[in-house]
Design an enzyme around this catalytic site. Sequence first.
Site, PDB file in Angstrom:
ATOM      1  CG  ASP A   1       0.319  -4.121   2.566  1.00 62.77           C
ATOM      2  OD1 ASP A   1       0.223  -3.483   1.876  1.00 62.77           O
ATOM      3  OD2 ASP A   1      -0.091  -3.479   3.993  1.00 62.77           O
TER       4      ASP A   1
ATOM      5  CB  SER B   1       3.129   1.731   6.062  1.00 66.72           C
ATOM      6  OG  SER B   1       1.960   1.632   6.592  1.00 66.72           O
TER       7      SER B   1
ATOM      8  CG  HIS C   1      -0.180   0.335   2.483  1.00 66.77           C
ATOM      9  ND1 HIS C   1      -0.258  -0.907   3.448  1.00 66.77           N
ATOM     10  CD2 HIS C   1      -0.090   1.533   3.248  1.00 66.77           C
ATOM     11  CE1 HIS C   1       0.343  -0.310   4.616  1.00 66.77           C
ATOM     12  NE2 HIS C   1       0.403   1.066   4.556  1.00 66.77           N
TER      13      HIS C   1
END
Length: 374
Positions: free
Chosen positions: A139, A226, A109
Amino acid sequence: MKKSPSWLATAVLVIVGMCVSSVFTIGAAAGLGLMLWGAPGEGSGSNPHSSNPAENVGHGGDVVEDSWVDTARVISPSTVSIRVDTGKGGSEGTGIVYDDKGTIVTNAHVVAGAILIDVTTADGRTFDATLIGTDESTDIALVRLVKPPKDLTPATFADSSKLTVGQDVMAVGTPLGLANTATTGIVSALNRPVVTRPERSENQDPSTASYTSAIQTDASVNPGNSGGPLVNRAGEVIGINSSIASNASTSAGAGSIGLGFAIPSNTVRLIAEQLAHSGKAQHAFLGVRIKDGEAGTGSATIKGAHVVEVTPGSSASKAGMVNGDLVTKVDDVQIGSSSALTAYVRSLEVGSTHAFTVYRGGKEQTVKVTLQGN
């Protein structure tokens, strides 16, 4: 695995777009997720950069017990900031140096919709990068520096199966654009099922859901973390920070509340090696349609994944699994829901054999399943 329409029941808000951005959106997910942190000496092998944190010397020559100085010194050179241009906005996340060829592993993402990708190393140098491959279902993504320098420091990845609850961990990343930020905490829980599904946006496919049998941590992790490393005391990567839980109803109020989630390092390596080889990843496939269920065991009730349908010729079918089975455990991992089963199976290697504990006709049975690829 297919899931029945009733599987998605939101328990908490899981922030999947954990990158600083003007265009990324917030996704909701069922279940809880985990961020991984490790303990001193735990890992898959030796680390040439590791040392004993208890031997750090502070001011006046005193020994500083439980210092994180060496941990940060080991992992910081292997942590990078990632800036993405989508053509309609920008976003920033974190990545980990995977090898000396300039390969960087991060979250899918973080690089979703990328037209241009810039990677900045811990010493402030910025390089152009290209996308190698992404796997939205876990992911995980790989990018590679166009002209990598010769002095990159690849991170050492530990064996996440050896983690235990309560171990110390450190997260390093770029929260809110603040590069090289380190925070510490512990492993709060293991094998938390995290299911994230991004909301409709111009950059992400709303039909794509990622499943993680994740590590939960109370280390402070915020948007921008992230794709960054979660490490043990030796500075070895035990997970990739990917999402946080929030009690905020919108992304505007989202921030760390001590519930962070990371993709375990064993899953990261499994997918990253495939992406590096072919740009695509293959996943283990059980071959059942499932929903949340429970069964009575004397005076108690046990929860699990209820098998609604078994696909003919699938791994489950060949192993003798039947409609009505309630899966409650895979190997030593407790399975309390359909999401937990999907997430854990997806973390396993194609061709591997595992013991599935099922309740059938009021009795517990063990079914040996060799997992095929999807």
